[in-house]
Design a protein around this motif. Structure first.
Motif, PDB file in Angstrom:
ATOM      1  N   ASP A 177       9.839  64.892  19.275  1.00 50.50           N
ATOM      2  CA  ASP A 177       8.288  64.539  20.019  1.00 50.50           C
ATOM      3  C   ASP A 177       7.134  64.671  18.637  1.00 50.50           C
ATOM      4  O   ASP A 177       6.757  65.595  18.134  1.00 50.50           O
ATOM      5  N   PRO A 178       6.685  63.751  18.137  1.00 46.02           N
ATOM      6  CA  PRO A 178       7.109  62.307  18.721  1.00 46.02           C
ATOM      7  C   PRO A 178       8.430  61.600  18.261  1.00 46.02           C
ATOM      8  O   PRO A 178       9.304  62.446  17.394  1.00 46.02           O
ATOM      9  N   LEU A 179       8.912  60.642  18.958  1.00 45.83           N
ATOM     10  CA  LEU A 179      10.272  60.288  18.688  1.00 45.83           C
ATOM     11  C   LEU A 179      10.190  59.427  17.245  1.00 45.83           C
ATOM     12  O   LEU A 179       9.478  58.342  17.041  1.00 45.83           O
ATOM     13  N   PRO A 180      11.106  59.711  16.541  1.00 38.99           N
ATOM     14  CA  PRO A 180      11.180  59.004  15.091  1.00 38.99           C
ATOM     15  C   PRO A 180      11.763  57.586  15.176  1.00 38.99           C
ATOM     16  O   PRO A 180      12.955  57.289  15.893  1.00 38.99           O
ATOM     17  N   SER A 181      11.228  56.518  14.721  1.00 32.14           N
ATOM     18  CA  SER A 181      11.743  55.182  14.981  1.00 32.14           C
ATOM     19  C   SER A 181      12.885  55.122  13.895  1.00 32.14           C
ATOM     20  O   SER A 181      13.216  55.599  12.811  1.00 32.14           O
ATOM     21  N   PHE A 182      13.808  54.015  14.414  1.00 30.52           N
ATOM     22  CA  PHE A 182      15.215  53.673  13.914  1.00 30.52           C
ATOM     23  C   PHE A 182      14.703  53.132  12.178  1.00 30.52           C
ATOM     24  O   PHE A 182      13.617  52.671  12.105  1.00 30.52           O
ATOM     25  N   ARG A 183      15.718  53.581  11.372  1.00 29.03           N
ATOM     26  CA  ARG A 183      15.391  53.326   9.996  1.00 29.03           C
ATOM     27  C   ARG A 183      16.477  52.563   9.602  1.00 29.03           C
ATOM     28  O   ARG A 183      17.631  52.842   9.706  1.00 29.03           O
ATOM     29  N   GLY A 184      16.445  51.583   8.555  1.00 26.80           N
ATOM     30  CA  GLY A 184      17.404  51.042   7.848  1.00 26.80           C
ATOM     31  C   GLY A 184      18.025  49.708   8.417  1.00 26.80           C
ATOM     32  O   GLY A 184      17.169  49.152   9.394  1.00 26.80           O
ATOM     33  N   GLU A 185      19.097  49.253   8.126  1.00 28.96           N
ATOM     34  CA  GLU A 185      19.549  47.882   8.476  1.00 28.96           C
ATOM     35  C   GLU A 185      20.656  48.278   9.845  1.00 28.96           C
ATOM     36  O   GLU A 185      21.062  49.489   9.922  1.00 28.96           O
ATOM     37  N   PRO A 186      20.546  47.382  10.536  1.00 29.23           N
ATOM     38  CA  PRO A 186      21.291  47.627  12.047  1.00 29.23           C
ATOM     39  C   PRO A 186      22.840  48.110  11.703  1.00 29.23           C
ATOM     40  O   PRO A 186      23.373  47.464  10.606  1.00 29.23           O
ATOM     41  N   THR A 187      23.310  49.089  12.067  1.00 31.03           N
ATOM     42  CA  THR A 187      24.589  49.633  11.722  1.00 31.03           C
ATOM     43  C   THR A 187      25.729  48.807  11.926  1.00 31.03           C
ATOM     44  O   THR A 187      25.617  48.294  13.240  1.00 31.03           O
ATOM     45  N   LYS A 188      26.560  48.986  10.951  1.00 33.09           N
ATOM     46  CA  LYS A 188      27.843  48.254  11.340  1.00 33.09           C
ATOM     47  C   LYS A 188      28.911  48.769  12.397  1.00 33.09           C
ATOM     48  O   LYS A 188      28.987  49.897  11.811  1.00 33.09           O
ATOM     49  N   VAL A 189      29.267  48.137  13.402  1.00 31.52           N
ATOM     50  CA  VAL A 189      30.006  48.953  14.322  1.00 31.52           C
ATOM     51  C   VAL A 189      31.250  48.083  14.817  1.00 31.52           C
ATOM     52  O   VAL A 189      31.085  46.915  14.626  1.00 31.52           O
ATOM     53  N   ALA A 190      32.386  48.881  15.228  1.00 25.49           N
ATOM     54  CA  ALA A 190      33.423  48.130  15.697  1.00 25.49           C
ATOM     55  C   ALA A 190      33.223  47.599  16.941  1.00 25.49           C
ATOM     56  O   ALA A 190      32.641  48.211  17.806  1.00 25.49           O
ATOM     57  N   VAL A 191      33.683  46.291  17.199  1.00 22.18           N
ATOM     58  CA  VAL A 191      33.642  45.598  18.670  1.00 22.18           C
ATOM     59  C   VAL A 191      35.209  45.645  18.923  1.00 22.18           C
ATOM     60  O   VAL A 191      35.806  44.529  18.396  1.00 22.18           O
ATOM     61  N   GLU A 192      35.602  46.226  20.078  1.00 25.56           N
ATOM     62  CA  GLU A 192      37.037  46.279  20.311  1.00 25.56           C
ATOM     63  C   GLU A 192      37.264  46.233  21.930  1.00 25.56           C
ATOM     64  O   GLU A 192      36.379  46.537  22.368  1.00 25.56           O
TER      65      GLU A 192
END
Length: 236
Positions: A177-192
């Motif tokens: 509070d307040p909510l901290p905005s996303f930072r950086g490049e979109p996270t690389k994640v596994a799609v399974e």
């Protein structure tokens, strides 16, 4: 590459999130979008189908306080393009593509949400199918570390995503509070897994108190046909 279930379980409030990638067998483009909420107004929602896309709808219309930032079409389809966003910029992108603009050009007219002091980022994604393959673009528009005088604009484009790999973009780093905005490049994640196992994993990994709705779509890259799953915490 991060495991999505671990990433989600370690964050009680990522807010709204977009995952775009390619299935493990390489045959499908994968899109997921979820919403969460802390307020009564945010939690009083469900996803419903609308054409080839979806829209949000008040679960109990009498309890809807302000529809401006919670009622919108998160997913729309235009020819070979599937658009997914966390706000009414879905329509901005759709209309821009109709006029010959690029995804990035269309978003030039938009900024973060006017909900200070959070100034929730606008996150958006585009999947473009072509010749049995696809590319994907993601965007985040956010305030300058909470300063609304400047809108920081970031666009990420990925050609020919690898099988079993996706990118995860969400609005908030964590609860606050307040909510901290996303930072950086979109996270690389596994799609399974298939659509049901992937949707089930996402839904089960979201914080039980804060999760609201989830949309998942697998698009067959050869035929363009798709399967969709919608999960709502509020059930009619």
């Amino acid at each position: 590459m991060i495991q999505l279930n671990e990433e989600l379980r370690s964050n009680a409030y990522p807010g709204r999130g977009i995952v775009i990638g390619r299935s493990g067998d390489g045959k499908s483009a994968v899109i997921a979008y979820f919403i969460m909420g802390r307020s009564v107004n945010s939690r009083n929602r469900i996803f419903v189908t609308e054409g080839e896309g979806i829209r949000t709808e008040a679960f109990e219309p009498s309890r809807l306080v302000d529809p401006s930032l919670v009622i919108y079409a998160p997913v729309r389809v235009r020819e070979n393009d599937t658009i997914v966003t966390n706000g009414d910029q879905t329509d901005t992108i759709y209309d821009g593509l109709e006029k010959g603009m690029t995804f990035e050009q269309a978003l030039r007219s938009r900024e973060y949400e006017p909900d200070g002091p959070n100034y929730t980022p606008r996150i958006s994604g585009l999947v473009h199918l072509e010749k049995g393959g696809f590319d994907m673009t993601m965007s985040i528009l956010k305030s300058n570390d909470g300063d609304p005088a400047c809108c920081n604009r970031y666009t990420f484009h990925y050609d020919r995503p690898a099988s079993g790999e996706g990118r995860f973009l969400h609005t908030y780093m964590h609860d606050g509070d307040p909510l901290p905005s996303f930072r950086g490049e979109p996270t690389k994640v596994a799609v399974e897994g298939d659509i049901d196992s992937f949707a089930g994993m996402l839904w089960d990994s979201l914080n039980e108190e804060n999760k609201v709705s989830l949309f998942v779509r697998y698009i067959d890259l050869e035929t363009g046909m798709y399967e969709t799953r919608i999960l709502n915490k509020n059930q009619r």
